[in-house]
Design a protein around this motif. Structure first.
Motif, PDB file in Angstrom:
ATOM      1  N   UNK A 171      49.732  43.470  39.765  1.00  0.00           N
ATOM      2  CA  UNK A 171      49.994  42.599  38.823  1.00  0.00           C
ATOM      3  C   UNK A 171      49.261  41.378  38.760  1.00  0.00           C
ATOM      4  N   UNK A 172      48.900  41.193  37.667  1.00  0.00           N
ATOM      5  CA  UNK A 172      47.872  40.032  37.271  1.00  0.00           C
ATOM      6  C   UNK A 172      48.726  38.717  36.573  1.00  0.00           C
ATOM      7  N   UNK A 173      48.676  37.662  37.220  1.00  0.00           N
ATOM      8  CA  UNK A 173      49.544  36.398  36.550  1.00  0.00           C
ATOM      9  C   UNK A 173      48.460  35.231  36.482  1.00  0.00           C
ATOM     10  N   UNK A 174      48.593  34.513  35.602  1.00  0.00           N
ATOM     11  CA  UNK A 174      47.908  33.332  35.242  1.00  0.00           C
ATOM     12  C   UNK A 174      48.572  32.413  36.089  1.00  0.00           C
ATOM     13  N   UNK A 175      47.987  31.229  36.815  1.00  0.00           N
ATOM     14  CA  UNK A 175      48.533  30.431  37.608  1.00  0.00           C
ATOM     15  C   UNK A 175      47.955  28.872  36.782  1.00  0.00           C
ATOM     16  N   UNK A 176      49.038  28.173  36.598  1.00  0.00           N
ATOM     17  CA  UNK A 176      48.864  26.825  35.758  1.00  0.00           C
ATOM     18  C   UNK A 176      48.997  25.729  36.820  1.00  0.00           C
ATOM     19  N   UNK A 177      48.124  24.739  37.202  1.00  0.00           N
ATOM     20  CA  UNK A 177      48.124  23.544  38.131  1.00  0.00           C
ATOM     21  C   UNK A 177      48.788  22.520  37.533  1.00  0.00           C
TER      22      UNK A 177
END
Length: 74
Positions: A68-74
């Motif tokens: 699974x590829x996810x985008x992480x937002x800080x």
């Protein structure tokens, strides 16, 4: 029997190896080949220990795997 292994390159060198289906089955090798050999030995010993204790040996039968590829937002 077939088991997946995960190799993680360590910042200080070498590779830590885990066997996800066998909780706590972790080992280390200086090279990928050594890490794989160590994982094979650790897995065999883990299974041998379970059998000696009369416990069930986990398998990966029916296991589905997906990355699974996810985008992480800080």
């Amino acid at each position: 029997m077939h088991y997946r292994i995960l190799l993680r390159k360590e910042p200080e060198g070498g590779y830590t190896v885990t066997v996800p289906t066998l909780p706590g089955c972790v080992t280390f090798g200086e090279t990928v080949d050594e890490a794989i050999a160590m994982a094979r030995e650790a897995t065999e010993l883990y299974i041998e220990h379970l059998l000696e204790k009369g416990e069930e040996v986990p398998t990966e039968e029916g296991l589905l795997e997906y990355t699974l590829t996810v985008e992480a937002h800080a």
